[in-house]
Design a protein around this motif. Structure first.
Motif, short mmCIF file in Angstrom:
data_model
loop_
_atom_site.label_atom_id
_atom_site.label_comp_id
_atom_site.label_asym_id
_atom_site.label_seq_id
_atom_site.Cartn_x
_atom_site.Cartn_y
_atom_site.Cartn_z
N CYS A 1 -0.92 3.56 3.35
CA CYS A 1 -0.15 4.80 3.46
C CYS A 1 1.34 4.53 3.23
CB CYS A 1 -0.38 5.44 4.82
SG CYS A 1 0.67 6.88 5.14
N GLY B 1 -1.58 12.71 0.01
CA GLY B 1 -2.75 12.89 0.85
C GLY B 1 -2.61 13.93 1.94
N ASP C 1 -4.81 9.25 9.20
CA ASP C 1 -6.26 9.15 9.43
C ASP C 1 -6.71 7.83 8.82
OD1 ASP C 1 -8.98 9.29 9.63
OD2 ASP C 1 -9.17 11.28 8.71
N GLU D 1 -10.88 12.79 14.26
CA GLU D 1 -10.62 11.56 13.52
C GLU D 1 -11.05 10.35 14.35
OE1 GLU D 1 -6.69 13.21 11.07
OE2 GLU D 1 -6.46 11.77 12.71
N ARG E 1 -9.50 7.21 6.33
CA ARG E 1 -9.33 7.61 4.93
C ARG E 1 -8.30 6.74 4.20
NH1 ARG E 1 -9.43 14.23 5.01
NH2 ARG E 1 -11.15 14.48 6.46
N ILE E 2 -7.28 6.31 4.93
CA ILE E 2 -6.28 5.45 4.32
C ILE E 2 -5.68 4.55 5.39
CG2 ILE E 2 -4.52 7.26 4.54
CD1 ILE E 2 -3.18 6.08 2.02
N GLU F 1 -5.00 16.84 1.49
CA GLU F 1 -6.39 16.42 1.69
C GLU F 1 -6.67 16.05 3.15
OE1 GLU F 1 -5.04 15.98 -2.39
OE2 GLU F 1 -4.30 15.12 -0.53
N TRP G 1 -5.27 13.51 4.89
CA TRP G 1 -5.11 12.10 5.22
C TRP G 1 -3.96 11.89 6.20
CZ3 TRP G 1 -5.60 8.88 0.03
CH2 TRP G 1 -6.80 9.23 -0.58
#
Length: 429
Positions: A183, A217, A174, A261, A177-178, A220, A222
């Motif tokens: 990542c 992540g 995503d 997303e 988010r990152i 969460e 990610w």
């Protein structure tokens, strides 16, 4: 008391090959009965045995003059599993043979213990020559080998080989988010080697699979686990802020989350006929922190779920044979039948016809399958376009090969699963 992994593996194979259960269903029934330390071995045994089933059977047959083992489902499964362990796993020979002989006794096949011992000892000493016929060499049922040859005469050996390969573990990032470079750095810090995908800008491919708990992540939202070919669906549909979006066959929810997303301000309805599988969609949405309207209903019956307001975007990831994802689900080879592609096509066409009626003028519908059979793909879409005057072809991903109305990604191409995409746009009235 836990079940020995080879005994559990025999029961898994028997349920798949004799009762027609999917591998996921059969494994679910045995997984918790096996000690946690033995679960990786259970998975390695059953996946390998189902990938190479007919080749392994042919090799066992060269080492025993009797053929009655084929008529005993449990003994057949035990010998096939033992043959795979001898060739595909690193278990020491004495341990593998001893445990298989013990499994024969536990399965009430004590009379066959001597034969199991003799056959598996021979297999650990030397691998029999490969079968000469192509279907058995590639471990395919005859009908599937013929179907692949007919559909892809130039490519079918590579497709067959790709179907027996271990698939990579691919992640979708995503990027809101990152960023993907961040990542990759986070994964490296955890000791997880990975590379950026070559096709999808959201894809990260791990050098070796790891438990999702090791992924920074993941909890969460990610990161999600999703093949790179499947990551092309959301950008191809390209929902815009404020669009009403329908994910028509949504389970398990990876594409639903990706749609949100891609367009967080879109309103997404996730539809699936299975209430049980729809729970997976809700779980994936919750982990990612997104919301969608989840409805358990048959997409082919809009009277049961449609509120009368059209959708600007519709993703139809149609039920199919799954012939493009055999490397992830080797049971598909043995559960499908020769008439399945032609049998599924009318239902796929019905879904396409029905969902077109709930698409807004100027809207876009993406038809996708994880099949590589033209009957389920190009033939369905071409027939629809020939009869639907307000439908036209839209853009396609810049990968795979053009088939006319769509594009086909074959298994293994650029490391991806087999996938078909067609993009259909409705004219403005």
């Amino acid at each position: 008391m836990s079940t020995p992994p080879r005994v559990a593996a025999v029961h898994v194979l028997e349920r798949v090959l004799e009762r027609g259960e999917t591998l996921d269903e059969a494994l679910e029934g045995q997984f918790t009965r096996v000690a946690e330390r033995d679960r990786p071995l259970l998975q390695a045994l059953v996946y390998g045995a189902l990938r190479w089933l007919t080749r392994l059977e042919a090799q066992v047959a060269t080492l025993t003059p009797r053929d009655d083992w084929r008529r005993d489902p449990l003994l057949r499964a035990l010998l096939v599993l033992g043959a795979w362990e001898a060739q595909g796993l690193a278990t020491p020979a004495h341990a593998a043979v001893s445990e298989s002989v013990d499994a024969a006794r536990r399965l009430r096949r004590a009379r066959a213990a001597g034969m199991v011992n003799a056959v598996l000892r021979k297999l650990h000493k030397a691998t029999p020559p490969l079968p000469t016929d192509e279907a058995t060499r590639y471990a395919l049922p005859g009908w599937l080998a013929e179907h692949l040859r007919g559909a892809w005469p130039e490519d079918w050996p590579a497709v067959a080989e790709a179907g027996n390969a271990h698939p990579p573990m691919t992640l979708r990032v995503d990027r809101a988010r990152i960023p993907r470079p961040a990542c990759l750095e986070a994964l490296a810090e955890r000791g997880v080697a990975a590379q950026p995908g070559a096709v999808a800008p959201t894809a990260v491919i791990l050098d070796d699979p790891v438990p999702v708990a090791r992924l920074p992540g993941f909890a969460e939202g990610w990161l999600s686990v999703q093949d790179e070919a499947a990551q092309l669906a959301a950008p191809l549909l390209d929902p815009q802020p404020g669009d009403r979006v329908l994910d028509a066959c949504a389970a398990p929810g990876g594409k639903t989350v990706h749609l949100l997303e891609h367009a967080p301000a879109a309103t997404v309805t996730a539809l699936d006929r299975s209430a049980r599988r729809l729970r997976q969609v809700r779980d994936n949405l919750a982990r990612a922190g997104h919301e969608a309207h989840c409805v358990a209903a048959d997409a082919a019956n809009p009277d049961a779920w449609w509120d009368g307001e059209p959708f600007q975007r519709i993703l139809l990831d149609a039920p199919c044979t799954g012939s493009g994802v055999i490397r992830r689900h080797p049971d598909i080879k043995w559960l499908r039948r020769a008439d399945d592609p032609a049998r599924m096509a009318p239902a796929q066409r019905q879904l396409l016809d029905t969902l077109w009626r709930v698409l807004a003028p100027g809207g876009r519908l993406v038809y996708a399958t994880c099949s590589i059979f033209p009957e389920e793909n190009e033939a369905v879409v071409a027939g629809f376009l020939a009869e639907q005057p307000d439908a036209s072809r839209g853009p396609l991903p810049a990968v795979g090969r053009r088939t006319g109305a769509g594009c086909q990604i074959l298994p293994g191409e650029q490391g991806m699963d087999g996938f078909f995409y067609a993009c259909l746009e409705r004219s403005v009235e």
